[in-house]
Motif scaffolding. Structure first.
Motif: not given
Length: 216
Positions: A90-109, A188-197
Motif C-alpha cells: 500500500d505504501l509503494e502505491r502511495v509512492g506511485d500516486l505521488t509520482v502521478d501527482m508530479a507528472k500531472v502538475s507539470k501540465r497545470i498552468d 483523484r490521486y489525493i483521494e486514493r492516497i487517503a484510501d491507502y492510508a
C-alpha cells in the motif's frame, strides 16, 4: 533460539516499513509543495526517487519471504508477516500516486485556478494527516488511532465529491477544460492516497486481532 531469531527479524521488518512510510510521506510532502509552487525541479525529483521506493518494498517482501521459508511461522506470526507485506504494498502505491501527482502538475498552468488549487491543498493536507496517523498507528499498535481513519476517509471523500462537482458547473473553453481535467486528476490521486492510508489502518487492526474491517 528460533523464536528469538524470528521476533528479531520481525522487528527489523517493522523498522523497514516505518522507514518506507517516512520516505513515502516525504514524497507526498514534496508532491504537495511541487503542486503548490509549480516547482518543476521538485517534480522531477519525485519522479526519479520512485525507484528507491520500489526497492524498499522489494526488500521488505524478500525479507518476509525468507522468514516464511526458514522459520515456518505459527498462525499469529504469519498474520504479522501478511500484514507487513500488505502495508508495504500500500505504501509503494502511495509512492506511485505521488509520482502521478508530479507528472500531472507539470501540465497545470502556474498562474491560474488559484481557488481550485487551494481546495486541493486543503484536501491534500487532510490526506497527509491520515497517512501520518495511520503510520503512527502501525508503529505504536494503536487501534484507536487506526479506527479513526474511517471518519477521516469520509471527510476526504466528501471533499473529493464536492470538488469534482464544482469543477465543470460553469461553461468552459477548450483550454479551461484541459486544465480542469488535470486538476481533477490531482484530486483523484489525493483521494486514493487517503484510501491507502485507510488500508494501512485496516491491516494494523488485522495484525492485532485477526479480523479484517472495511474502514473505507
Amino acid at each position: 533460539m528460533l523464536r528469538s531469531s524470528f521476533h528479531q527479524h520481525m522487528e527489523d521488518v517493522k523498522a523497514q516499513i516505518t522507514n518506507l512510510g517516512a520516505e513515502v510521506l516525504q514524497q507526498f510532502d514534496r508532491a504537495i509543495e511541487a503542486f503548490e509552487k509549480s516547482d518543476l525541479d521538485l517534480m522531477n525529483t519525485i519522479i526519479e526517487y520512485d525507484t528507491k521506493i520500489n526497492e524498499y518494498e522489494l526488500q521488505i517482501n524478500n525479507e518476509v519471504f525468507q522468514l516464511i521459508a526458514r522459520q515456518q511461522p505459527v498462525a499469529t506470526d504469519l498474520r504479522n508477516l501478511i500484514a507487513a507485506m500488505k502495508i508495504a504494498g500500500d505504501l509503494e502505491r502511495v509512492g506511485d500516486l505521488t509520482v502521478d501527482m508530479a507528472k500531472v502538475s507539470k501540465r497545470i498552468d502556474k498562474a491560474s485556478y488559484a481557488e481550485k488549487k487551494q481546495e486541493l491543498l486543503q484536501m491534500a493536507g487532510d490526506a497527509r494527516k491520515m497517512m501520518k496517523e495511520s503510520l503512527e498507528s502501525f508503529r505504536t499498535k494503536n487501534l484507536i488511532v487506526a479506527q479513526k481513519m474511517a471518519a477521516l476517509d469520509d471527510k476526504v471523500d466528501a471533499q473529493f465529491g464536492h470538488f469534482i462537482k464544482g469543477l465543470f458547473k460553469n461553461g468552459t473553453t477548450e483550454q479551461d477544460a484541459e486544465q480542469l481535467t488535470q486538476l481533477a486528476f490531482i484530486a483523484r490521486y489525493i483521494e486514493r492516497i487517503a484510501d491507502y492510508a485507510t488500508n494501512v489502518a485496516e491491516w494494523v487492526i488485522y495484525e492485532s486481532n485477526g479480523e479484517h474491517f472495511d474502514l473505507n
